[in-house]
Structure formats: C-alpha cells, structure tokens
Design an enzyme around this catalytic site. Sequence first.
Site, mmCIF file in Angstrom:
data_model
loop_
_atom_site.group_PDB
_atom_site.id
_atom_site.type_symbol
_atom_site.label_atom_id
_atom_site.label_comp_id
_atom_site.label_asym_id
_atom_site.label_seq_id
_atom_site.Cartn_x
_atom_site.Cartn_y
_atom_site.Cartn_z
ATOM 1 N N GLU A 131 -74.557 95.662 -11.685
ATOM 2 C CA GLU A 131 -73.642 94.794 -11.817
ATOM 3 C C GLU A 131 -72.214 95.248 -12.881
ATOM 4 O OE1 GLU A 131 -72.429 92.072 -10.533
ATOM 5 O OE2 GLU A 131 -74.126 90.301 -10.386
ATOM 6 N N ASP A 132 -71.146 94.810 -12.592
ATOM 7 C CA ASP A 132 -69.898 95.020 -13.566
ATOM 8 C C ASP A 132 -70.326 94.120 -14.849
ATOM 9 O OD1 ASP A 132 -69.407 92.648 -12.031
ATOM 10 O OD2 ASP A 132 -67.446 93.188 -11.907
ATOM 11 N N ASP A 135 -72.354 87.123 -16.631
ATOM 12 C CA ASP A 135 -72.118 86.050 -17.466
ATOM 13 C C ASP A 135 -72.738 84.975 -17.311
ATOM 14 O OD1 ASP A 135 -70.660 85.550 -14.827
ATOM 15 O OD2 ASP A 135 -68.837 86.353 -15.628
ATOM 16 N N PHE A 184 -62.005 86.849 -21.068
ATOM 17 C CA PHE A 184 -61.932 87.433 -19.835
ATOM 18 C C PHE A 184 -61.379 88.860 -19.822
ATOM 19 C CE2 PHE A 184 -59.520 88.131 -15.671
ATOM 20 C CZ PHE A 184 -60.534 87.519 -14.944
ATOM 21 N N ARG A 197 -58.209 96.772 -11.203
ATOM 22 C CA ARG A 197 -59.636 97.296 -11.221
ATOM 23 C C ARG A 197 -59.330 98.882 -11.800
ATOM 24 N NH1 ARG A 197 -63.429 94.252 -8.657
ATOM 25 N NH2 ARG A 197 -62.668 92.860 -7.054
#
Length: 204
Positions: A131-132, A135, A184, A197
Amino acid sequence: DHDGGYAEYCVVHENFAYALPDAIDDQDAAPLLCAGIIGFRAIRRAAIERRVRQVAGKIARDFKGQRVHLVGVLKGACIFLSDLIREIDLEVSVDFMAVASYGRESNSSGQVKLIKDLDSSIEGMNVILVEDILDTGLTLSYLLRVLRQRRPKTLRVAALLDKPAQRREDVKADYVGFTIPNEFVVGYGLDYAERYRNLKDVCI
C-alpha cells in the site's frame, strides 16, 4: 492549504521532524513550488530510497530462501512497489488489485468496491500486500478479508506511509516506511485528483 507564509511551513516542518527524524534536513524548511502549487517537501527522495532498502532487507530476512508474491494496490502503490521489488533479494512475483470507495465525500464512506482483481491464484503463497498509505484502514481491512479467503500461506502488509491518527479499523502494517502526522500528502505515487504522483519527494 499552505498559503499562510513561511511561518506556517516552519510549524509543519517541526511536526514532520518530530515524526521522521532521519528524513528531514534543514534544506527542507523552505517551501517547494511544483506543478503550479506551493508544497512542502516532507520526506525527501534520498530518505525514501534508504528506507525502501531497509524494508526490503527485513522482508528478505523474514522470508529467507522462499518466494514472495507482492500484491500492489493501484494506483498509489505502483512507485513504492517498483522500487521495493528491486531491493528484495529473493524470488519475487507481482500482481495488482484496485479498489474504489462509494460516495462523493472527500473522506472515505467505508464502502469499498473491488474494481480489479488478481490475475492468478495466491493459494499457498507468501503474499505481501503493498500500500502507499495506511490511514483509516478501511481499504486495507476489506482487502485483507478478500485475500484471506484465497488461502495464502502467509499474508503481510507493507505500507510506505502510516497515518495512525486517521485509523478507523484495527489493522496495522507489518512493514512501514514512515509514520506521519495527520497531514494530506502527495508525491511518490500519492495523488490529489490524479495529479502530483510523479513528484520525487513526499510533499504536503
């Protein structure tokens, strides 16, 4: 939104320096203008490269002499996965999954839909879900339920970023690149409306 001037960047810098002491240097105290927005380099590319090698080394030790099968969660994990796989000194195979959340809110509704499934069976394999960012844990919880039904030999999770302040599900990653505060972030695969990205650093 960081349009409040240099003082605001300094506050953010202090937050990240506390969480990521080896990822920040004084050069990062200045704002970064990229792709038409003002951002802040939270984790520099060099720090990411070092940490990816460390995570890969831990995976190689944990699965010494065995094959591992990495499952990347599209689209955000693609860059992390591509760097990670090249640092793992084992036999490695790769597959991908993609999910989408229902609803129009900026925060996840908690309802997750699988839009791309695996191309092949993972039964009896050592699977690492890549996963990036971890959260809320809603997506990860859903994917773990799906993958466990496929009967892998082992199932672990590698996440570039962990944001525990957002957690809504009792899930965790076995391999974590960086633990970050509740900000964020974009870059290194993470996006805002499919933009940014391609940034080499993780930015806020």
